[in-house]
Design a protein around this motif. Structure first.
Motif: not given
Length: 437
Positions: A62-66, A71-72, A91-92, A106-109
Motif C-alpha cells: 500500500h503506497l497510499r498515493e494518491p 501516511a506514505e 501498489a494496491m 497510469e498516474q501511480v506507475q
C-alpha cells in the motif's frame, strides 16, 4: 553518474559458493571467478560474505498515493522498498481516488517511474470504488500503459459470489488474476481481533477463522468452475492452509501469500491493547503461525507478501478500538523470513528467492524483468549480510510511517546493496536517490 560496468566480487548467490557477478548496461553479463574479463575498467564492489538474491518482488504493497500522502507516498514507500531489498512492488488499489480506472493506475506507475527506486506495478480495483457492486474498467486498465494484470479490492472482500465469478471470468481473457481479500463481512462486523478465549478475556469483538476460510472455500470452487486464476491475500489460519493445499492437489489455479507479521506474531500481542498490533486479518494463534510456516516451507503458500500498510501517527497512537488496521513491512520482510524460516532450517536461500522474488514475479507477470541470477538477466539484485542481527527501531526506517509491529524485536539479516536495472539504489545499507547515482 555510476559506472555502467560493475564487478561485484565474492558474493554468495542463493547462499551457495562465492562467485563474482559482472554487470554491464543493466544486465548480468558474466558469473564466476573470471567474470571480470567481460568488463573494461569496471567499478569494483566487495560483497564477500553477502548472500546474493534476485531483487525482491512484493505482490501486496500500500503506497497510499494518491490521496493519503500523510501516511506514505510513492516516493517514500518505494524508497523503503529499496532499503528492504525490493526491485518491484505491486501498489494496491485502495487509494483516494480508488485505482479503478486507466487514468489512476497510469498516474501511480508514472509516480513510480519518476521516483526511480524500483518498478511500481499498479493493482487495479475489481469493483468500482471498492464498493462491491459493479465491476471496474478492468479491460481498460489491462490495455493501458500500466498493463495491469493483478486486480484486488484489498481492504474489502468481493463478497458477492456472482460478482466474483464474473471477475474471474473477465480476467481470464487476458490471463489476469484476482487477488482476494478473504473476509466475510457479516461474520466480521465490528471485529477487533482473533476470535478466541483471549478475545473474550480482553473484551474485544472476535474475528472468527471461518470468516476467512468460508470465502476461500467458495472462491476455490469458483476458480475451478471457470478455470481462472485466484490469488488469496494474507492467509492467516491453519484451516485456510489446508483448503489451499487441497485445491492445489486438485490442480485448481490458486496461489496464496502469507505476511511477515502472520509468520512471526500471535494474538497474544493484543494483550497490550496497543493498536500497533491491530491488523486485517488479525494476528492468530501459535498453532496458526506454525501451520503458516509449514505451508510456506512446503510450497502450499507460494509467496510472502508484505501487506505494507502505513498509517499516520494519530491512527495508531490511540485506543485499540479507534486504531486503524495495518502494519508496515517492506523493510522487515526479508529479516523476518530469515529469522523464522532460514535460521530454523525450514527453508534454504533458494527457497527465500522463490517466495520473495521468483514466485511473486511469476504471479504478477513481471518475471521477464529479471528476478533470477543468470547471465543475460536484467541486474535486479539484493545483497544481504545474514550475520547481522538488528533491533527494529522505526526511527531508523525509511518509510514515512512508524507503525511497525516489530519494534524492539531482534531480526537477522541486513540488506547492504540493492541493484535495480544495473544501478545501485542502496549502498552500504543507505538508499541512494536517483539524481545521486
Amino acid at each position: 553518474m555510476t559506472n555502467n560496468q560493475i564487478l561485484i566480487k565474492g558474493a554468495l548467490p542463493y547462499g551457495e559458493d562465492a562467485t563474482d557477478i559482472a554487470v554491464a548496461d543493466g544486465k548480468i553479463v558474466a558469473l564466476g571467478k573470471d567474470a571480470g574479463d567481460a568488463l573494461v575498467n569496471p567499478e569494483i564492489v566487495n560483497a564477500e560474505g553477502l548472500v546474493a538474491l534476485p531483487g525482491l518482488v512484493d505482490l501486496h504493497t500500500h503506497l497510499r498515493e494518491p490521496g493519503q500522502e500523510d501516511a506514505e507516498t510513492v516516493y517514500t514507500g518505494t524508497r523503503a522498498g529499496a532499503a528492504g531489498g525490493y526491485t518491484c512492488v505491486h501498489a494496491m488499489a485502495n487509494t483516494n481516488p480508488v485505482a479503478d480506472t486507466a487514468a489512476i493506475v497510469e498516474q501511480v506507475q508514472t509516480l513510480g517511474d519518476a521516483a526511480g527506486w524500483l518498478q511500481v506495478r499498479p493493482v487495479g480495483a475489481v469493483t468500482v470504488g471498492l464498493e462491491g457492486k459493479q465491476l471496474s474498467a478492468m479491460s481498460a486498465m489491462a490495455t493501458s500503459k500500466a498493463k495491469v494484470r493483478v486486480f484486488s479490492d484489498d481492504g474489502m472482500c468481493v463478497s458477492d459470489p456472482l460478482l466474483m465469478r464474473r471477475a474471474l471470468e473477465y480476467v481470464k481473457t487476458f490471463n489476469g488474476v484476482i487477488a482476494q481479500h478473504a473476509q466475510d463481512p457479516i461474520l466480521t462486523a465490528g471485529a477487533q481481533m482473533n476470535e478466541s478465549a483471549l478475545s473474550a478475556q480482553l473484551g474485544l469483538a472476535g474475528w472468527p477463522a471461518v470468516a476467512e476460510e468460508a470465502i476461500i472455500a467458495r472462491d476455490i470452487s469458483l476458480a475451478k468452475h471457470v478455470d481462472s486464476r485466484l490469488h488469496v491475500c494474507h492467509v492467516s489460519t491453519a484451516g485456510s492452509v489446508e483448503l489451499i493445499r487441497w485445491a492445489k492437489s486438485k490442480g485448481i489455479r490458486v496461489t496464496a501469500e502469507v505476511t511477515p507479521h502472520h509468520l512471526f506474531l500471535t494474538e497474544e500481542e493484543a494483550c497490550s491493547y496497543d493498536p500497533l498490533f491491530k491488523v486485517n486479518p488479525p494476528l492468530r494463534t501459535f498453532e496458526d503461525v506454525e501451520a503458516l510456516r509449514e505451508g510456506l516451507a512446503d510450497g502450499t503458500i507460494d509467496i510472502v507478501g508484505t501487506d505494507h500498510a502505513p498509517h499516520p501517527l494519530e491512527k495508531k497512537d490511540c485506543e485499540w478500538q479507534a486504531g486503524a488496521f495495518g502494519m508496515t513491512g517492506l523493510e522487515t520482510a526479508l529479516p523476518v523470513v530469515i529469522t523464522t524460516m532460514v535460521n530454523s532450517d525450514r527453508m534454504s536461500w533458494r527457497d527465500v528467492a522463490r517466495v520473495l522474488s521468483e514466485a511473486p514475479a511469476q504471479i504478477g507477470q513481471v518475471a521477464e524483468q529479471g528476478h533470477k541470477i543468470a547471465v543475460g538477466s536484467l541486474a535486479q539484485l539484493t545483497f544481504v549480510d545474514p550475520t547481522v542481527v538488528r533491533t527494529v527501531d522505526p526511527k531508523t526506517q525509511w518509510t514515512k510511517s512508524t507503525n511497525t509491529p516489530f519494534i524492539g524485536h531482534d531480526l537477522a539479516g541486513q540488506v547492504l546493496y540493492t541493484m535495480y536495472n544495473g544501478q545501485f539504489t542502496v549502498r552500504e545499507g543507505q538508499p541512494i536517490a536517483k539524481e545521486n547515482r
